[in-house]
Design a protein around this motif. Structure first.
Motif, PDB file in Angstrom:
ATOM      1  N   LEU A  26      -7.071  -8.484  -9.718  1.00  0.00           N
ATOM      2  CA  LEU A  26      -7.139  -8.851 -11.132  1.00  0.00           C
ATOM      3  C   LEU A  26      -5.813  -9.344 -11.689  1.00  0.00           C
ATOM      4  O   LEU A  26      -5.770  -9.955 -12.750  1.00  0.00           O
ATOM      5  CB  LEU A  26      -7.622  -7.664 -11.965  1.00  0.00           C
ATOM      6  CG  LEU A  26      -9.088  -7.260 -11.815  1.00  0.00           C
ATOM      7  CD1 LEU A  26      -9.430  -6.167 -12.807  1.00  0.00           C
ATOM      8  CD2 LEU A  26     -10.017  -8.455 -12.001  1.00  0.00           C
ATOM      9  N   VAL A  48     -15.222 -12.492 -12.936  1.00  0.00           N
ATOM     10  CA  VAL A  48     -13.806 -12.394 -12.566  1.00  0.00           C
ATOM     11  C   VAL A  48     -13.080 -13.699 -12.872  1.00  0.00           C
ATOM     12  O   VAL A  48     -11.946 -13.693 -13.379  1.00  0.00           O
ATOM     13  CB  VAL A  48     -13.660 -12.025 -11.081  1.00  0.00           C
ATOM     14  CG1 VAL A  48     -12.198 -12.108 -10.639  1.00  0.00           C
ATOM     15  CG2 VAL A  48     -14.195 -10.617 -10.833  1.00  0.00           C
ATOM     16  N   PHE A  70     -10.069  -4.686 -19.674  1.00  0.00           N
ATOM     17  CA  PHE A  70     -11.149  -5.339 -18.923  1.00  0.00           C
ATOM     18  C   PHE A  70     -12.427  -5.351 -19.761  1.00  0.00           C
ATOM     19  O   PHE A  70     -13.120  -6.365 -19.847  1.00  0.00           O
ATOM     20  CB  PHE A  70     -11.372  -4.593 -17.614  1.00  0.00           C
ATOM     21  CG  PHE A  70     -12.430  -5.187 -16.718  1.00  0.00           C
ATOM     22  CD1 PHE A  70     -12.086  -6.083 -15.725  1.00  0.00           C
ATOM     23  CD2 PHE A  70     -13.764  -4.840 -16.858  1.00  0.00           C
ATOM     24  CE1 PHE A  70     -13.052  -6.640 -14.888  1.00  0.00           C
ATOM     25  CE2 PHE A  70     -14.739  -5.389 -16.043  1.00  0.00           C
ATOM     26  CZ  PHE A  70     -14.375  -6.289 -15.044  1.00  0.00           C
TER      27      PHE A  70
END
Length: 280
Positions: A26, A48, A70
């Protein structure tokens, strides 16, 4: 169904999967990664990519702050599927890494849920490595084939033992009733047995405690593993789980094997050990 496992101790996190597009980095600057069930209908590749297009994660003091960041990034994502119809394993996402102030890693298993017109993260379990919690085991998918290794027994074995314990208790109760029938103690015995719940007495608790005891003993061993030994272990565990599943379901063709292996450490972040797209 994806088979994914992450083993963590004070040295770092090693994780492995039998399918591609399960483990994602990430951030290139922060020690942060996720693992998902790539067999689920959730479009993780697109999610993503959309997160990365919004920019890198800013450094966070505590690891849980990355999970909140997130969540905010995917809050408005438009899903074409009903998340409520997915099981915890199908909607699973495992967060792995370190907060800026963390010495040891954290592995958090969660799932996606949809509440109040927003996508949210529901935490299922959190394993933060500390001096008291020296290691952790986190999975996505069905690892019951390896339950005797990881937990000391399978759920089927636990259910069988619980049934046998219940049968033994009922036989004992019948013998006591026969002993005290037509006596002054019959009414008292009947009342006591009616008040007693065999499940509340701890049969289920004993089963769960045995699993926890076995897992705790394994964690003591994992605490001494180097990163290289963690990598070796996750690869062998995934391979064993996949091959046993293939054998027990009488599947045709050759069984699969480990497709992705990655390590997350404080100093280097995510490092790939095996990845089909990177020719590793």
């Amino acid at each position: 169904m994806t088979s994914f496992i992450a083993l963590a101790n004070s040295a770092g996190i090693a994780c492995s999967s039998d399918t591609d597009h399960t483990i994602f980095q990430l951030s290139k600057t922060e020690p942060l990664a996720i693992a998902v069930n790539s067999s689920s209908p959730i479009p993780w590749d697109d999610i993503v990519d959309s997160i990365k297009s919004n920019g890198s994660f800013a450094s966070k003091e505590n690891f849980t702050e990355y999970i909140k960041a997130f969540e905010s990034m995917i809050a408005d994502y438009k899903f074409k599927i009903d998340l409520k119809k997915l099981s915890d394993e199908e909607a699973a996402v495992v967060f792995m890494g370190y907060g800026n102030s963390d010495i040891f890693p954290t592995v958090c298993k969660a799932r996606l849920v949809f509440e109040n017109d927003c996508c949210k993260i529901a935490i299922l379990s959190t394993e933060q490595i500390t001096h008291d919690n020296q290691a952790s085991i986190t999975t996505i998918g069905n690892f019951e084939n390896l339950a005797t290794i990881l937990y000391g027994s399978t759920k089927e074995t636990d259910a069988f033992l619980i049934k046998k314990q219940e049968e033994a208790y009922n036989k004992f109760k019948k013998r006591v009733f026969e002993k005290f029938r037509d006596t002054e103690a019959e009414e008292s015995m009947t009342k006591r047995f009616n008040e007693f719940d065999i499940n509340d007495a701890g049969i289920q608790y004993m089963s769960e405690t045995r699993r926890q005891y076995m897992e705790d003993n394994i964690k003591i061993g994992l605490d001494s593993f180097s990163v290289e030994e963690l990598v070796y272990s996750v690869e062998k565990l995934v391979n064993a789980n996949v091959r046993l599943s293939h054998l027990l379901t009488n599947s045709q063709g050759l069984p699969g094997s480990t497709r992705e292996i990655a390590v997350v450490t404080r100093a280097e972040g995510l490092t790939w050990c095996l990845h089909s797209l990177y020719a590793l």
